[in-house]
Enzyme design. Structure first.
Site, PDB file in Angstrom:
ATOM      1  N   THR A 191      49.170  52.155  44.524  1.00  0.00           N
ATOM      2  CA  THR A 191      49.071  53.553  44.959  1.00  0.00           C
ATOM      3  C   THR A 191      48.673  53.553  46.433  1.00  0.00           C
ATOM      4  OG1 THR A 191      48.279  54.063  42.721  1.00  0.00           O
ATOM      5  CG2 THR A 191      48.023  55.801  44.385  1.00  0.00           C
TER       6      THR A 191
ATOM      7  N   ASP B 213      28.370  42.455  45.185  1.00  0.00           N
ATOM      8  CA  ASP B 213      29.743  41.927  45.049  1.00  0.00           C
ATOM      9  C   ASP B 213      30.239  41.380  46.389  1.00  0.00           C
ATOM     10  OD1 ASP B 213      30.218  42.388  42.328  1.00  0.00           O
ATOM     11  OD2 ASP B 213      30.925  44.433  42.672  1.00  0.00           O
TER      12      ASP B 213
ATOM     13  N   GLU C 257      22.378  50.330  52.695  1.00  0.00           N
ATOM     14  CA  GLU C 257      23.397  50.639  53.714  1.00  0.00           C
ATOM     15  C   GLU C 257      24.756  50.034  53.314  1.00  0.00           C
ATOM     16  OE1 GLU C 257      23.426  52.465  56.264  1.00  0.00           O
ATOM     17  OE2 GLU C 257      25.053  51.700  57.507  1.00  0.00           O
TER      18      GLU C 257
ATOM     19  N   TYR D  58      39.012  35.851  36.912  1.00  0.00           N
ATOM     20  CA  TYR D  58      38.491  34.550  36.450  1.00  0.00           C
ATOM     21  C   TYR D  58      38.808  34.280  34.979  1.00  0.00           C
ATOM     22  CZ  TYR D  58      34.753  37.808  35.361  1.00  0.00           C
ATOM     23  OH  TYR D  58      34.056  38.911  34.925  1.00  0.00           O
TER      24      TYR D  58
ATOM     25  N   ALA E  15      42.973  48.330  45.684  1.00  0.00           N
ATOM     26  CA  ALA E  15      42.161  49.269  46.462  1.00  0.00           C
ATOM     27  C   ALA E  15      41.069  49.884  45.593  1.00  0.00           C
ATOM     28  CB  ALA E  15      43.044  50.352  47.067  1.00  0.00           C
TER      29      ALA E  15
ATOM     30  N   LYS F 237      30.506  52.058  38.899  1.00  0.00           N
ATOM     31  CA  LYS F 237      30.004  51.570  40.192  1.00  0.00           C
ATOM     32  C   LYS F 237      29.895  52.649  41.270  1.00  0.00           C
ATOM     33  CE  LYS F 237      31.236  46.719  39.674  1.00  0.00           C
ATOM     34  NZ  LYS F 237      31.770  45.521  40.300  1.00  0.00           N
TER      35      LYS F 237
ATOM     36  N   GLU G 107      48.162  55.794  48.732  1.00  0.00           N
ATOM     37  CA  GLU G 107      47.107  56.666  49.282  1.00  0.00           C
ATOM     38  C   GLU G 107      45.727  56.023  49.147  1.00  0.00           C
ATOM     39  OE1 GLU G 107      49.950  57.541  47.324  1.00  0.00           O
ATOM     40  OE2 GLU G 107      48.867  59.051  46.162  1.00  0.00           O
TER      41      GLU G 107
HETATM   42  P1  NAP Z   1      39.583  49.166  39.658  1.00  0.00           P
HETATM   43  O1  NAP Z   1      38.584  49.881  40.491  1.00  0.00           O
HETATM   44  O2  NAP Z   1      40.082  49.776  38.402  1.00  0.00           O
HETATM   45  O3  NAP Z   1      40.878  48.903  40.628  1.00  0.00           O
HETATM   46  C1  NAP Z   1      42.005  48.226  40.138  1.00  0.00           C
HETATM   47  C2  NAP Z   1      43.008  48.026  41.286  1.00  0.00           C
HETATM   48  O4  NAP Z   1      44.078  47.222  40.804  1.00  0.00           O
HETATM   49  C3  NAP Z   1      43.620  49.296  41.808  1.00  0.00           C
HETATM   50  O5  NAP Z   1      43.879  49.145  43.174  1.00  0.00           O
HETATM   51  C4  NAP Z   1      44.925  49.384  41.000  1.00  0.00           C
HETATM   52  O6  NAP Z   1      45.961  50.071  41.661  1.00  0.00           O
HETATM   53  C5  NAP Z   1      45.293  47.939  40.915  1.00  0.00           C
HETATM   54  N1  NAP Z   1      46.125  47.679  39.738  1.00  0.00           N
HETATM   55  C6  NAP Z   1      45.746  47.822  38.447  1.00  0.00           C
HETATM   56  N2  NAP Z   1      46.760  47.481  37.632  1.00  0.00           N
HETATM   57  C7  NAP Z   1      47.794  47.147  38.435  1.00  0.00           C
HETATM   58  C8  NAP Z   1      49.130  46.715  38.182  1.00  0.00           C
HETATM   59  N3  NAP Z   1      49.594  46.558  36.921  1.00  0.00           N
HETATM   60  N4  NAP Z   1      49.915  46.444  39.245  1.00  0.00           N
HETATM   61  C9  NAP Z   1      49.454  46.590  40.503  1.00  0.00           C
HETATM   62  N5  NAP Z   1      48.208  47.016  40.811  1.00  0.00           N
HETATM   63  C10 NAP Z   1      47.386  47.273  39.778  1.00  0.00           C
HETATM   64  O7  NAP Z   1      39.073  47.724  39.271  1.00  0.00           O
HETATM   65  P2  NAP Z   1      38.108  46.768  40.114  1.00  0.00           P
HETATM   66  O8  NAP Z   1      36.698  47.006  39.753  1.00  0.00           O
HETATM   67  O9  NAP Z   1      38.490  46.866  41.555  1.00  0.00           O
HETATM   68  O10 NAP Z   1      38.499  45.344  39.523  1.00  0.00           O
HETATM   69  C11 NAP Z   1      39.772  44.764  39.777  1.00  0.00           C
HETATM   70  C12 NAP Z   1      39.767  43.318  39.315  1.00  0.00           C
HETATM   71  O11 NAP Z   1      38.913  42.569  40.164  1.00  0.00           O
HETATM   72  C13 NAP Z   1      39.193  43.122  37.910  1.00  0.00           C
HETATM   73  O12 NAP Z   1      40.210  43.189  36.969  1.00  0.00           O
HETATM   74  C14 NAP Z   1      38.558  41.749  37.949  1.00  0.00           C
HETATM   75  O13 NAP Z   1      39.458  40.783  37.489  1.00  0.00           O
HETATM   76  C15 NAP Z   1      38.316  41.528  39.428  1.00  0.00           C
HETATM   77  N6  NAP Z   1      36.864  41.495  39.714  1.00  0.00           N
HETATM   78  C16 NAP Z   1      36.297  40.284  39.868  1.00  0.00           C
HETATM   79  C17 NAP Z   1      34.958  40.194  40.163  1.00  0.00           C
HETATM   80  C18 NAP Z   1      34.340  38.832  40.352  1.00  0.00           C
HETATM   81  O14 NAP Z   1      33.115  38.758  40.491  1.00  0.00           O
HETATM   82  N7  NAP Z   1      35.127  37.779  40.385  1.00  0.00           N
HETATM   83  C19 NAP Z   1      34.173  41.355  40.291  1.00  0.00           C
HETATM   84  C20 NAP Z   1      34.791  42.590  40.118  1.00  0.00           C
HETATM   85  C21 NAP Z   1      36.136  42.649  39.811  1.00  0.00           C
HETATM   86  P3  NAP Z   1      46.073  51.689  41.623  1.00  0.00           P
HETATM   87  O15 NAP Z   1      45.181  52.193  42.715  1.00  0.00           O
HETATM   88  O16 NAP Z   1      47.516  51.926  41.894  1.00  0.00           O
HETATM   89  O17 NAP Z   1      45.656  52.118  40.240  1.00  0.00           O
END
Ligand code: NAP
Length: 266
Positions: A151, A103, A79, A209, A127, A67, A153
């Site tokens: 994390t 999103d 934008e 989900y 984050a 992404k 930061e």
């Molecule tokens: P990402 O960029 O990999 O970010 C994952 C985030 O979750 C980071 O902040 C990470 O923390 C944190 N994290 C991961 N494992 C963790 C753990 N065991 N304990 C605490 N924090 C943890 O992923 P993303 O694209 O943001 O997606 C995250 C989730 O959002 C997906 O798994 C999905 O379920 C959901 N999502 C839903 C939709 C929807 O349309 N409903 C769309 C996109 C995503 P760190 O920074 O410390 O690594």
């Protein structure tokens, strides 16, 4: 007119509901289009985007882990996508490819009817890319947003980029959003938020989900909170993607039904 080709870029290949959602929309609207998943590792992303021009692919959904990288590969970046720092959609028009982020629109459409949110407090857990879209949408509602992440930061950077604050929320938030994978299959017994801190006046939105009712949502419901699962966000971001290339509006209820069927199939 020739059949339109659309798809999703993701890596590794895995379960994605996007083909079921988009195909249901094509059926409902009578659009002559196909939607395919493409497993594209990071080293092939640039070639895949060039291939979009070469093959005449109309639109690609962009999933983990591409992404952010696609922002550099598009001819034009909206934008919203630029401010969020991530795009989930590439749409081709002639030889030009535009990057958009739907999103955050998925988040807005999911939550807007549950408002008003202006001036209210939100805590966002996570984050990453999803959290950035969530925070952007909540700030657009005029909420006071606190970002909390494993994390620290990354939370600080996200908060600084978008205009939120980072750290632990002192007061009970009006809205709690989980934008981490914690609680997602295959770990449905995990929860990202202490059960004892759930209060009945909170609305709890889990972007996960799979399963539809996560442990966080189940405990929130049992504590008397209003709850929202992650499927509507997915549905609404797909509806917005389809509008970008076809100008047509799909019925979110119908798409949600197709997504639930696909979830049951596993
Ligand atoms: P990402 O960029 O990999 O970010 C994952 C985030 O979750 C980071 O902040 C990470 O923390 C944190 N994290 C991961 N494992 C963790 C753990 N065991 N304990 C605490 N924090 C943890 O992923 P993303 O694209 O943001 O997606 C995250 C989730 O959002 C997906 O798994 C999905 O379920 C959901 N999502 C839903 C939709 C929807 O349309 N409903 C769309 C996109 C995503 P760190 O920074 O410390 O690594």
């Amino acid at each position: 007119m020739a059949t339109e080709l659309c798809g999703i870029l993701l890596h590794p290949a895995g379960h994605t509901l996007s083909p079921a959602l988009h195909r249901a929309a094509y059926d409902a609207l009578g659009l002559d289009a196909v939607y395919l998943p493409f497993d594209v590792p990071a080293e092939h992303l640039a070639a895949a985007v060039s291939g979009m021009r070469a093959l005449g692919i109309r639109q690609l959904s962009i999933s983990i882990p591409h992404k952010q990288a696609v922002l550099e590969l598009a001819d034009e970046v909206s934008e919203d996508a630029r401010r969020i720092g991530a795009a989930n959609t590439l749409t081709r028009s002639g030889d030009r490819i535009r990057a958009d982020n739907t999103d955050w629109l998925g988040v807005r459409r999911t939550l807007e009817a549950m408002g008003p949110w202006q001036g209210r407090r939100a805590t966002v857990l996570g984050a990453g890319g999803a959290a950035r879209a969530v925070v952007f949408a909540l700030l657009e509602f005029g909420m006071q947003v606190t970002v909390s992440n494993r994390t620290q930061e990354r939370a600080v950077r996200l908060a600084r980029d978008l205009g939120a604050r980072a750290g632990a929320q002192q007061k009970t938030p009006d809205l709690l959003v989980n934008a981490t994978p914690v609680g997602m299959d295959p770990n449905p017994d995990d929860t990202p938020f202490p059960t004892g801190r759930l209060e009945p006046e909170m609305t709890v939105f889990d972007t996960v989900y799979r399963p539809l009712e996560t442990r966080l949502l189940r405990e929130a419901r049992e504590r008397g909170c209003r709850t929202q699962d992650g499927l509507d966000m997915l549905v609404h971001q797909a509806v917005e993607q389809l509008k970008l290339w076809s100008g047509r509006s799909a019925d979110p209820g119908r798409l949600r039904g197709a997504a639930e069927e696909a979830l049951k199939r596993g």
